[in-house]
Design a protein around this motif. Sequence first.
Motif, PDB file in Angstrom:
ATOM      1  N   HIS A  65      11.493  -6.039  -6.115  1.00  0.00           N
ATOM      2  CA  HIS A  65      12.635  -5.529  -7.067  1.00  0.00           C
ATOM      3  C   HIS A  65      13.914  -6.065  -6.306  1.00  0.00           C
ATOM      4  CE1 HIS A  65      15.371  -2.516  -9.031  1.00  0.00           C
ATOM      5  NE2 HIS A  65      14.511  -2.557  -9.791  1.00  0.00           N
ATOM      6  N   PRO A  66      14.658  -6.349  -7.237  1.00  0.00           N
ATOM      7  CA  PRO A  66      16.149  -7.060  -6.610  1.00  0.00           C
ATOM      8  C   PRO A  66      16.694  -5.842  -5.702  1.00  0.00           C
ATOM      9  CG  PRO A  66      16.454  -6.857  -8.930  1.00  0.00           C
ATOM     10  CD  PRO A  66      14.960  -6.649  -8.413  1.00  0.00           C
ATOM     11  N   GLY A  96      14.435  -9.890 -10.404  1.00  0.00           N
ATOM     12  CA  GLY A  96      15.590 -10.323 -10.862  1.00  0.00           C
ATOM     13  C   GLY A  96      16.855 -10.217  -9.832  1.00  0.00           C
ATOM     14  N   ILE A  97      18.062  -9.999 -10.221  1.00  0.00           N
ATOM     15  CA  ILE A  97      19.024  -9.903  -9.903  1.00  0.00           C
ATOM     16  C   ILE A  97      19.891  -8.585 -10.386  1.00  0.00           C
ATOM     17  CG2 ILE A  97      21.464 -10.639  -9.309  1.00  0.00           C
ATOM     18  CD1 ILE A  97      20.211 -13.428  -9.878  1.00  0.00           C
ATOM     19  N   TYR A 105      23.597  -8.317  -0.901  1.00  0.00           N
ATOM     20  CA  TYR A 105      22.507  -9.556  -0.680  1.00  0.00           C
ATOM     21  C   TYR A 105      22.393 -10.355  -1.860  1.00  0.00           C
ATOM     22  CZ  TYR A 105      21.343  -6.649   3.246  1.00  0.00           C
ATOM     23  OH  TYR A 105      21.125  -5.753   4.546  1.00  0.00           O
ATOM     24  N   ILE A 106      23.522 -10.756  -2.501  1.00  0.00           N
ATOM     25  CA  ILE A 106      23.467 -11.519  -3.604  1.00  0.00           C
ATOM     26  C   ILE A 106      22.878 -12.856  -3.530  1.00  0.00           C
ATOM     27  CG2 ILE A 106      25.853 -12.330  -3.277  1.00  0.00           C
ATOM     28  CD1 ILE A 106      25.748 -12.766  -6.447  1.00  0.00           C
ATOM     29  N   THR A 107      23.112 -13.515  -2.259  1.00  0.00           N
ATOM     30  CA  THR A 107      22.565 -14.900  -2.321  1.00  0.00           C
ATOM     31  C   THR A 107      21.016 -14.474  -1.789  1.00  0.00           C
ATOM     32  OG1 THR A 107      24.455 -15.630  -0.895  1.00  0.00           O
ATOM     33  CG2 THR A 107      22.502 -16.672  -0.558  1.00  0.00           C
ATOM     34  N   GLN A 108      20.402 -13.512  -1.116  1.00  0.00           N
ATOM     35  CA  GLN A 108      19.008 -13.503  -0.954  1.00  0.00           C
ATOM     36  C   GLN A 108      18.349 -13.095  -2.317  1.00  0.00           C
ATOM     37  OE1 GLN A 108      21.473 -12.236   0.853  1.00  0.00           O
ATOM     38  NE2 GLN A 108      21.056 -12.475   2.951  1.00  0.00           N
ATOM     39  N   ALA A 112      15.227 -15.015  -3.734  1.00  0.00           N
ATOM     40  CA  ALA A 112      14.156 -14.146  -4.020  1.00  0.00           C
ATOM     41  C   ALA A 112      13.628 -14.354  -5.529  1.00  0.00           C
ATOM     42  CB  ALA A 112      14.029 -12.716  -3.670  1.00  0.00           C
ATOM     43  N   PHE A 113      14.754 -14.037  -6.322  1.00  0.00           N
ATOM     44  CA  PHE A 113      14.276 -14.332  -7.632  1.00  0.00           C
ATOM     45  C   PHE A 113      13.913 -15.424  -7.946  1.00  0.00           C
ATOM     46  CE2 PHE A 113      16.408 -14.721 -12.158  1.00  0.00           C
ATOM     47  CZ  PHE A 113      15.244 -14.165 -12.925  1.00  0.00           C
ATOM     48  N   GLN A 114      14.520 -16.675  -7.707  1.00  0.00           N
ATOM     49  CA  GLN A 114      14.179 -17.941  -8.014  1.00  0.00           C
ATOM     50  C   GLN A 114      12.734 -18.432  -7.326  1.00  0.00           C
ATOM     51  OE1 GLN A 114      16.862 -21.121  -7.513  1.00  0.00           O
ATOM     52  NE2 GLN A 114      15.663 -22.585  -8.497  1.00  0.00           N
ATOM     53  N   THR A 115      12.389 -17.926  -6.221  1.00  0.00           N
ATOM     54  CA  THR A 115      11.003 -18.103  -5.690  1.00  0.00           C
ATOM     55  C   THR A 115       9.931 -17.414  -6.495  1.00  0.00           C
ATOM     56  OG1 THR A 115      12.123 -17.987  -3.212  1.00  0.00           O
ATOM     57  CG2 THR A 115       9.691 -17.564  -3.511  1.00  0.00           C
ATOM     58  N   GLN A 116      10.396 -16.132  -7.043  1.00  0.00           N
ATOM     59  CA  GLN A 116       9.082 -15.426  -7.821  1.00  0.00           C
ATOM     60  C   GLN A 116       8.836 -16.007  -9.241  1.00  0.00           C
ATOM     61  OE1 GLN A 116       9.082 -11.078  -6.325  1.00  0.00           O
ATOM     62  NE2 GLN A 116      11.217 -11.436  -5.995  1.00  0.00           N
TER      63      GLN A 116
END
Length: 255
Positions: A65-66, A96-97, A105-108, A112-116
């Motif tokens: 979860h974001p 998501g975001i 942690y917006i960059t992370q 994480a979202f794109q990776t998943q």
Amino acid sequence: MIFTDTHTHLNSEQFDEDRNEMIQRALNAGVKRLFVPSVDSEYTQSMFDVAEAFPENIHLMMGVHPTHIKENYLDELKTAREWLETGKFVAVGEIGIDLYWDDTYITQQKEAFQTQVQWAKELGLPINIHCRNAFEEVFEILEKEKSDKLFGIFHCFTGTLEDAKRAIGYNLKLGIGGVATFKNGKIDKFLAEIPLENIVLETDAPYLAPTPFRGKRNESMYTVNVAEKLATIYNKPLTEIAEITTQNSKEVFGV
């Protein structure tokens, strides 16, 4: 008449006192299909426990979860990936975001979202998207990852008609819950312009209980209340709302 709750946190601590009774109330109300999203590794065992109690009705997702993307996010991603490779999960989510609570942690979160999303495409699984105060950031990544292998649900959709059309353009169904019943929810004003084939039902229990239970603990049985609101919006019988939205959920999750 079978209803599907495509997003319900049945393992939440808010249900610790009456979890099985709460789930049974949903089943008795016709909500026979229940999908539980992941939050982070601390909640995984409780997900398994609740699914084991109702194996015919409960299906699990896996993801980070974001709002739980923190300093240890790489460890959390590694654990989630290992679980996904077991084949026990029907979706990658919720992912998501979320910039409502904190943007530290917006960059992370973006990484994480794109990776998943990439994992989901690789594994042939749908995604279940959490988006709060971050439509442009979410759409930016979806645009990068757009392909025939990208599909899923835009959970707890609260955007505009334009946002809805953009989400559908990425092969996503709109997860509609209690917000559709709120006087200031806004989405009820344009939902009728979205074909019902693009809609799935959800509660996000224990959060966002529909009217007339707003402000109280949400339960999966209230999926029926959301469906009743959609029956009014679309001017269709409740049986048709149940049938179409459940079929839509089957197309997404494959179960």
